[in-house]
Scaffold this active site. Structure first.
Site, short mmCIF file in Angstrom:
data_model
loop_
_atom_site.label_atom_id
_atom_site.label_comp_id
_atom_site.label_asym_id
_atom_site.label_seq_id
_atom_site.Cartn_x
_atom_site.Cartn_y
_atom_site.Cartn_z
N CYS A 52 0.85 -1.18 0.00
CA CYS A 52 0.00 0.00 0.00
C CYS A 52 0.90 1.23 0.00
CB CYS A 52 -0.89 -0.01 1.24
SG CYS A 52 -1.85 1.50 1.45
N CYS A 55 0.26 3.05 3.70
CA CYS A 55 0.74 2.51 4.98
C CYS A 55 1.77 1.41 4.83
CB CYS A 55 -0.44 2.01 5.81
SG CYS A 55 -1.19 0.51 5.16
N CYS A 101 -7.51 -0.83 1.42
CA CYS A 101 -6.47 -1.41 2.27
C CYS A 101 -7.08 -1.65 3.65
CB CYS A 101 -5.29 -0.44 2.37
SG CYS A 101 -4.06 -0.93 3.61
N CYS A 104 -5.18 0.84 6.47
CA CYS A 104 -5.35 2.30 6.53
C CYS A 104 -6.65 2.77 5.88
CB CYS A 104 -4.16 3.00 5.89
SG CYS A 104 -4.10 2.87 4.09
N CYS A 124 -8.78 -4.99 -9.85
CA CYS A 124 -8.32 -3.96 -10.77
C CYS A 124 -7.83 -2.77 -9.94
CB CYS A 124 -9.49 -3.55 -11.66
SG CYS A 124 -9.05 -2.35 -12.92
FE FE Z 1 -2.78 1.02 3.53
#
Ligand code: FE
Length: 135
Positions: A52, A55, A101, A104, A124
């Protein structure tokens, strides 16, 4: 798929604005979408993991990346069970499954039911929401 519990990361939008690039902020925090074929990872074939961009938690592996033809990096499953969460997105007159995510809450992209085996799913993703770490 191995499971992974993610501890929630709470951070103010002001903090995100300071630490992310404008493009990352637009995608992750404002549900933005980047243009197809003009993004960092759609044609990336290197081996490694996708984190990510917000984070740095591990989200996808290159092992599950496939050629979707869409111009966005596409995966048939997350790196582990618990890495991402799926929520309903009813904007633009469509009902789509939005992928965030799990740590976060950053918006990553959408998941569709037209992916390849073994899952039949197509995650996607926006390259701008990801950070690739080569292995
Ligand atoms: Fe994240």
């Amino acid at each position: 798929m191995r499971s992974c519990a993610r501890e929630k990361l709470e951070r103010s939008e002001e903090d995100w604005k300071r630490t992310l690039t404008p493009e990352q902020f637009r995608i992750l925090r404002q549900d933005g979408t980047e243009p197809p074929f003009r993004n960092k990872y759609w044609d990336n074939h290197a081996k490694g993991v996708y984190l990510c961009a917000g984070c740095k938690s591990e989200l996808f592996s290159s092992d599950t990346k496939f050629e979707s033809g869409t111009g966005w990096p596409s995966f048939y499953e997350p790196a582990c069970d618990g890495a991402v969460e799926v929520t309903e997105d009813k904007r633009f007159g469509m009902v789509r499954d939005s992928v965030v995510c799990a740590r976060c809450g950053g918006h990553l992209g959408h998941v569709f039911n037209d992916g390849p085996p073994p899952t039949g799913l197509r995650y996607c993703m926006n390259s701008g929401a990801l950070e690739f770490r080569e292995e």
